[in-house]
Design a protein around this motif. Structure first.
Motif, PDB file in Angstrom:
ATOM      1  N   PHE A 147       0.799  -1.115   0.033  1.00 30.64           N
ATOM      2  CA  PHE A 147       0.081  -0.011   0.125  1.00 30.64           C
ATOM      3  C   PHE A 147       0.705   1.184   0.099  1.00 30.64           C
ATOM      4  O   PHE A 147       1.504   1.402   0.962  1.00 30.64           O
ATOM      5  N   VAL A 148       0.762   2.237  -1.017  1.00 28.55           N
ATOM      6  CA  VAL A 148       1.451   3.351  -1.094  1.00 28.55           C
ATOM      7  C   VAL A 148       0.425   4.274  -0.219  1.00 28.55           C
ATOM      8  O   VAL A 148      -0.524   4.511  -1.061  1.00 28.55           O
ATOM      9  N   LEU A 149       0.675   5.155   0.457  1.00 27.33           N
ATOM     10  CA  LEU A 149      -0.018   5.832   1.344  1.00 27.33           C
ATOM     11  C   LEU A 149       0.465   7.651   1.380  1.00 27.33           C
ATOM     12  O   LEU A 149       1.547   7.802   1.409  1.00 27.33           O
ATOM     13  N   ALA A 150      -0.766   8.267   1.066  1.00 26.84           N
ATOM     14  CA  ALA A 150      -0.191   9.655   0.964  1.00 26.84           C
ATOM     15  C   ALA A 150      -0.429  10.334   2.212  1.00 26.84           C
ATOM     16  O   ALA A 150       0.220  11.444   2.413  1.00 26.84           O
ATOM     17  N   ASP A 151      -1.466   9.950   3.128  1.00 25.51           N
ATOM     18  CA  ASP A 151      -1.893  10.629   4.216  1.00 25.51           C
ATOM     19  C   ASP A 151      -2.614   9.595   5.192  1.00 25.51           C
ATOM     20  O   ASP A 151      -2.709   8.539   4.872  1.00 25.51           O
ATOM     21  N   ARG A 152      -3.213  10.223   6.221  1.00 22.80           N
ATOM     22  CA  ARG A 152      -3.954   9.524   7.193  1.00 22.80           C
ATOM     23  C   ARG A 152      -5.079   8.844   6.586  1.00 22.80           C
ATOM     24  O   ARG A 152      -5.343   7.779   7.287  1.00 22.80           O
ATOM     25  N   GLU A 169       6.086  11.554   5.739  1.00 23.29           N
ATOM     26  CA  GLU A 169       7.116  11.326   6.056  1.00 23.29           C
ATOM     27  C   GLU A 169       7.298   9.882   7.096  1.00 23.29           C
ATOM     28  O   GLU A 169       6.090   9.304   7.250  1.00 23.29           O
ATOM     29  N   LEU A 170       8.269   9.217   7.131  1.00 21.68           N
ATOM     30  CA  LEU A 170       8.315   7.955   7.838  1.00 21.68           C
ATOM     31  C   LEU A 170       7.736   7.950   9.033  1.00 21.68           C
ATOM     32  O   LEU A 170       7.361   7.230   9.587  1.00 21.68           O
ATOM     33  N   GLU A 221       4.612   5.837  13.536  1.00 26.47           N
ATOM     34  CA  GLU A 221       3.961   6.292  14.721  1.00 26.47           C
ATOM     35  C   GLU A 221       2.478   5.376  14.777  1.00 26.47           C
ATOM     36  O   GLU A 221       2.061   5.013  15.723  1.00 26.47           O
ATOM     37  N   TRP A 222       1.710   5.887  13.867  1.00 31.21           N
ATOM     38  CA  TRP A 222       0.413   5.251  13.570  1.00 31.21           C
ATOM     39  C   TRP A 222       0.567   3.702  13.661  1.00 31.21           C
ATOM     40  O   TRP A 222      -0.443   3.326  14.274  1.00 31.21           O
ATOM     41  N   MET A 223       1.343   3.225  12.756  1.00 27.40           N
ATOM     42  CA  MET A 223       1.599   1.769  12.898  1.00 27.40           C
ATOM     43  C   MET A 223       1.829   1.378  14.120  1.00 27.40           C
ATOM     44  O   MET A 223       1.159   0.168  14.469  1.00 27.40           O
ATOM     45  N   LEU A 224       2.459   1.665  14.930  1.00 27.01           N
ATOM     46  CA  LEU A 224       2.808   1.302  16.162  1.00 27.01           C
ATOM     47  C   LEU A 224       1.652   1.314  17.388  1.00 27.01           C
ATOM     48  O   LEU A 224       1.430   0.559  18.079  1.00 27.01           O
ATOM     49  N   ALA A 225       1.040   2.439  17.115  1.00 30.34           N
ATOM     50  CA  ALA A 225      -0.213   2.703  17.969  1.00 30.34           C
ATOM     51  C   ALA A 225      -1.301   1.793  17.455  1.00 30.34           C
ATOM     52  O   ALA A 225      -2.090   1.297  18.832  1.00 30.34           O
ATOM     53  N   ASP A 226      -1.306   1.418  16.317  1.00 34.97           N
ATOM     54  CA  ASP A 226      -2.521   0.592  15.860  1.00 34.97           C
ATOM     55  C   ASP A 226      -2.132  -0.955  15.724  1.00 34.97           C
ATOM     56  O   ASP A 226      -3.054  -1.639  15.325  1.00 34.97           O
ATOM     57  N   VAL A 271      -0.502  -2.576  13.583  1.00 33.53           N
ATOM     58  CA  VAL A 271      -0.815  -2.704  12.183  1.00 33.53           C
ATOM     59  C   VAL A 271      -0.134  -4.063  11.796  1.00 33.53           C
ATOM     60  O   VAL A 271       1.273  -4.054  11.756  1.00 33.53           O
ATOM     61  N   PRO A 272      -0.415  -5.176  11.321  1.00 36.62           N
ATOM     62  CA  PRO A 272       0.111  -6.202  10.924  1.00 36.62           C
ATOM     63  C   PRO A 272       0.961  -6.006   9.296  1.00 36.62           C
ATOM     64  O   PRO A 272       0.514  -6.647   8.366  1.00 36.62           O
ATOM     65  N   ALA A 273       1.565  -5.181   9.405  1.00 36.36           N
ATOM     66  CA  ALA A 273       2.438  -4.580   8.076  1.00 36.36           C
ATOM     67  C   ALA A 273       3.781  -4.246   8.408  1.00 36.36           C
ATOM     68  O   ALA A 273       4.008  -4.114   9.599  1.00 36.36           O
ATOM     69  N   ARG A 274       4.362  -4.077   7.311  1.00 40.71           N
ATOM     70  CA  ARG A 274       6.039  -3.907   7.524  1.00 40.71           C
ATOM     71  C   ARG A 274       6.283  -2.669   6.817  1.00 40.71           C
ATOM     72  O   ARG A 274       5.750  -2.271   5.506  1.00 40.71           O
ATOM     73  N   LEU A 275       6.828  -2.077   7.677  1.00 39.39           N
ATOM     74  CA  LEU A 275       6.960  -0.203   7.163  1.00 39.39           C
ATOM     75  C   LEU A 275       8.279  -0.383   5.940  1.00 39.39           C
ATOM     76  O   LEU A 275       9.369  -1.151   6.342  1.00 39.39           O
ATOM     77  N   GLN A 276       8.122   0.298   5.047  1.00 36.13           N
ATOM     78  CA  GLN A 276       9.169   0.203   3.967  1.00 36.13           C
ATOM     79  C   GLN A 276       9.712   1.683   3.459  1.00 36.13           C
ATOM     80  O   GLN A 276       8.506   2.598   3.480  1.00 36.13           O
TER      81      GLN A 276
END
Length: 210
Positions: free
Chosen positions: A142-147, A177-178, A183-188, A190-195
């Motif tokens: 998933f390429v993400l532009a915003d919240r 920004e990364l 921080e969103w991924m940590l709070a939630d 999320v079962p995803a890998r930041l790249q």
């Protein structure tokens, strides 16, 4: 088939980031994502035979190959190329939008499906039936532009149980920004890998052929 470029570089994305890789970038795309970083592939290119493509790939001496674009699966010859490379012992990655049927893809290849979030302007082109045909070794990006894109992606993952595969979250270069995404991924949880796009950190955002 029509080829924009073939080059040897460092794989910048996916779980294969950091590995030496040969890239075969096919010409043409059926989408027009707002933040596309490969618009130069939409037209032009060079007509190259299957044998010549395979020979060029083999000349680099690297066994990891990525077929990309544009949208590589928009050219029917891409399926023959993938099979030929697999037959020749290459480890083949395919970067695709997932807007085109993936069922003809050789099962030995590894698909990286780039799901289009609303911010791309092309979310309605996602072919959701493709997710019925993914194999365990495939990946979803998933390429993400915003919240808003981030929340949409979380909902899609939950509703479609996409956590059965490796999920990649990548911020749009120059827009998100990364740090906030992390921080969103940590709070939630999320079962995803930041790249990040490693190749852009190395050579810059606007350099082709790397």
């Amino acid at each position: 088939m029509r080829i924009t470029e073939i080059f040897h570089s460092i794989q910048g994305e996916s779980t294969h980031a950091g590995r030496l890789c040969v890239f075969v970038r096919l010409t043409g795309c059926n989408l027009r994502c707002r933040w596309c970083d490969s618009e130069y592939t939409f037209t032009g290119g060079e007509k190259v035979s299957l044998d010549d493509v395979v020979a060029r790939v083999g000349s680099y001496g690297t066994k990891l190959v990525e077929i990309t674009g544009g949208e590589p699966l928009a050219q029917g010859e891409a399926f023959d190329l993938v099979k030929r490379l697999c037959d020749d012992g290459f480890e083949v990655l395919i970067e695709t939008s997932g807007s085109i049927d993936i069922t003809p893809v050789d099962e030995r290849a590894k698909l990286i499906i780039d799901v289009k979030a609303p911010g791309s302007g092309e979310a309605e082109k996602n072919l959701w039936s493709n997710f019925d045909h993914l194999r365990p070794h495939d990946e979803i990006k998933f390429v993400l532009a915003d919240r808003s894109d981030y929340d949409w992606a979380r909902q899609v993952i939950a509703e479609r149980r996409l956590d059965r595969w490796t999920i990649l979250f990548s911020p749009v270069w120059g827009e998100l920004e990364l740090k906030p995404l992390a921080e969103w991924m940590l709070a939630d949880h999320v079962p995803a890998r930041l790249q990040t796009q490693l190749h852009k950190h190395i050579w810059g955002a606007d350099v082709h052929g790397v």
